[in-house]
Design an enzyme around this catalytic site. Structure first.
Site, mmCIF file in Angstrom:
data_model
loop_
_atom_site.group_PDB
_atom_site.id
_atom_site.type_symbol
_atom_site.label_atom_id
_atom_site.label_comp_id
_atom_site.label_asym_id
_atom_site.label_seq_id
_atom_site.Cartn_x
_atom_site.Cartn_y
_atom_site.Cartn_z
ATOM 1 N N LYS A 174 -1.414 -10.238 -6.690
ATOM 2 C CA LYS A 174 -0.686 -11.506 -6.603
ATOM 3 C C LYS A 174 0.111 -11.540 -5.286
ATOM 4 C CE LYS A 174 3.320 -9.981 -6.769
ATOM 5 N NZ LYS A 174 4.632 -10.211 -6.328
ATOM 6 N N HIS B 184 5.254 -11.547 -12.898
ATOM 7 C CA HIS B 184 5.681 -10.420 -13.736
ATOM 8 C C HIS B 184 6.452 -10.865 -14.985
ATOM 9 C CE1 HIS B 184 4.274 -8.218 -10.405
ATOM 10 N NE2 HIS B 184 5.381 -8.126 -9.712
ATOM 11 N N ALA C 75 0.838 -1.202 0.000
ATOM 12 C CA ALA C 75 0.000 0.000 0.000
ATOM 13 C C ALA C 75 0.871 1.251 0.000
ATOM 14 C CB ALA C 75 -0.910 -0.016 1.224
HETATM 15 C C1 BG6 Z 1 6.358 -6.839 -6.474
HETATM 16 C C2 BG6 Z 1 7.225 -7.764 -5.678
HETATM 17 O O1 BG6 Z 1 5.329 -7.549 -7.085
HETATM 18 O O2 BG6 Z 1 7.132 -6.200 -7.456
HETATM 19 C C3 BG6 Z 1 8.374 -7.008 -5.058
HETATM 20 O O3 BG6 Z 1 6.445 -8.365 -4.660
HETATM 21 C C4 BG6 Z 1 9.116 -6.209 -6.088
HETATM 22 O O4 BG6 Z 1 9.255 -7.879 -4.409
HETATM 23 C C5 BG6 Z 1 8.166 -5.390 -6.932
HETATM 24 O O5 BG6 Z 1 10.007 -5.359 -5.421
HETATM 25 C C6 BG6 Z 1 8.867 -4.715 -8.077
HETATM 26 O O6 BG6 Z 1 7.990 -3.855 -8.723
HETATM 27 P P1 BG6 Z 1 8.545 -2.573 -9.488
HETATM 28 O O7 BG6 Z 1 7.340 -1.992 -10.142
HETATM 29 O O8 BG6 Z 1 9.118 -1.674 -8.434
HETATM 30 O O9 BG6 Z 1 9.573 -3.064 -10.430
#
Ligand code: BG6
Length: 453
Positions: A147, A239, A18
């Site tokens: 997720k 991802h 959040a």
């Molecule tokens: C989240 C993971 O889904 O994605 C995290 O739980 C990770 O561990 C994050 O840090 C990375 O997202 P972004 O958008 O900062 O690359």
């Protein structure tokens, strides 16, 4: 939900997700006027906090770059309130219901979006509490689930079944925030709106594809959650795999969500389970200078944990387009840089006319500094026939620091010629398509003028 005034209870409002992602994203929507001005956001979590502490918590990661941002933040915070409660207590959700109804009356909101920024272990208790206490006939209700959707096939199926017993498919939204990234959204356009890429996008031309996610940060107190999941569940399985499907899928019938999903699913079904030999795992330890803690130094990580914080895996898609092309996924925390990138590497040129050939590559950098560039071979300037690799930059923003210098090198000689009066300018009328002769000029290089020109 376009027409509906929304009210969003955000469950898990005191948590890391959040703070780092959801509230900054909501603020982004707000300041760009995508959130209706009457939208109300109620944070809900177990931690007790007053409004001021809550505002401090959710503002921490909101970047204020301009005066406009600074002015927008207090207005945005006015839309946000906080309430504490347990995730499985009807009483607490009844209290939440009271706040919701009060705000609905005041704002005229007609839709409720329950956003679950929560660990999966409490998805079902929370969804059940919502169904029992906050679900009203005639009010549009949506459940947004982040997720990871379960720990494995079995638990994910169970989660789907249990959620399905409480809410209809139309009411459940599942989120992978990587799909919202500009360059990830660009993948379909790049592939399907460009003939030059479309025709080489297969095993005949492509040698391998690498999708890399690197992060500089470690678990930073989030070890309790992370240790249960590890990097493959946290990042790779969702991802990176989502990115893979967008790179590998066949053109969908339309851009409609179902058509796209169908093609993605087909790709996934052509991928056999990953073999043991095709995986490499790692876990970070202290930094060399001893300043940064190792994974096991994180107090929220159980002693002696073997959870991977780095993983590389090779996947194969066994269909007509991709058989034999390895898709190499790599992801890790606490690495040397922050970067998410896709590298599509082409096969070697056949024949041996040249020495020193590098492979063509299309590089799509998802973050930071979104970019698309193509590595191509060129002749090194000079008398010989030496090859040199250069980047054909298709970026939104330039990757070159000394672009100005390079541009001057290109233009200076011709500018001198012009200054010396050696090229006669052709007059053309204000508002016309330009001087006569331009069409013939370009046509002599085989160029066909498009209608838009
Ligand atoms: C989240 C993971 O889904 O994605 C995290 O739980 C990770 O561990 C994050 O840090 C990375 O997202 P972004 O958008 O900062 O690359």
């Amino acid at each position: 939900l376009d027409e509906a005034e929304t009210l969003s209870p955000l469950l898990g409002a005191s948590g890391d997700l959040a703070k780092k992602k959801t509230f900054p994203a909501l603020f982004g929507l707000y300041k760009n006027h995508y959130l209706d001005a009457n939208t109300q956001i109620i944070g809900y979590a177990r931690t007790k906090m007053d409004q001021a502490t809550f505002e401090g918590h959710i503002s921490k990661y909101i970047k204020l770059k301009t005066d406009e941002d600074r002015q927008a933040l207090p207005k945005f915070l006015k839309l946000c309130s906080y309430q504490d409660g347990q995730y499985d207590k009807d009483n607490d959700f009844q209290q939440l219901e009271k706040s919701i109804e009060k705000l609905e009356k005041a704002s005229g909101a007609t839709a409720r979006l329950f956003y679950m920024a929560l660990p999966p272990s409490v998805f079902i208790p929370v969804a059940t509490s919502i169904k029992h206490n906050n679900y009203k006939k005639g009010v549009i209700t949506r459940l947004i689930v982040e997720k990871p959707f379960g720990m494995d096939l079995e638990s994910s199926r169970k989660l789907a079944k249990d959620l399905g017993a409480l809410f209809t498919e139309e009411e459940i939204y599942r989120i992978d925030h990587y799909l919202g990234k500009e360059m990830v959204k660009n993948l379909m356009i790049l592939r399907f709106a460009n003939v030059i890429f479309g025709s080489v996008w297969n095993r005949h031309s492509i040698d391998n594809i690498q999708i890399t996610f690197k992060e500089k940060i470690g678990t930073e107190g989030r070890g309790g959650y992370f240790d249960e999941f590890g990097i493959i569940r946290d990042v790779m399985q969702n991802h990176l795999l989502q990115i893979l499907t967008l790179i590998a899928m066949e053109p969908p019938v339309s851009l409609g969500a179902e058509d796209v999903r169908d093609e993605k699913v087909k790709v996934l079904r052509y991928i056999p389970p990953i073999a043991k030999n095709d995986v490499l795992l790692g876990q970070y330890t202290k930094s060399e200078d001893g300043k940064e803690p190792g994974y096991l130094d994180d107090k929220t990580v159980p002693k002696g944990s073997k959870t991977p914080t780095y993983a590389a895996a090779t996947l194969f898609i066994q269909n007509e387009r991709w058989t034999g092309v390895p898709f190499i996924l790599k992801c890790g925390k606490a690495l040397n840089q922050q970067k998410t990138e896709i590298r599509i590497q082409f096969k070697d040129v056949s024949g041996n006319m040249f020495t020193n050939l590098a492979r063509n590559e299309i590089v799509i950098r998802v973050q930071p500094n979104e970019a698309v560039y193509v590595k191509i071979m060129n002749k090194e300037p000079g008398l010989g026939m030496k090859t040199v690799i250069s980047d054909l930059d298709l970026s939104y923003s330039s990757r070159f620091d000394n672009a100005l210098d390079a541009a001057w090198k290109i233009f200076t000689p011709i500018l001198k010629t012009i200054d010396q009066g050696e090229i006669e300018p052709i007059p053309y009328a204000f508002g016309s398509r330009g001087p006569h002769g331009v069409a013939e000029f370009v046509a002599k290089h085989g160029y066909e003028r498009s209608n838009q020109e």
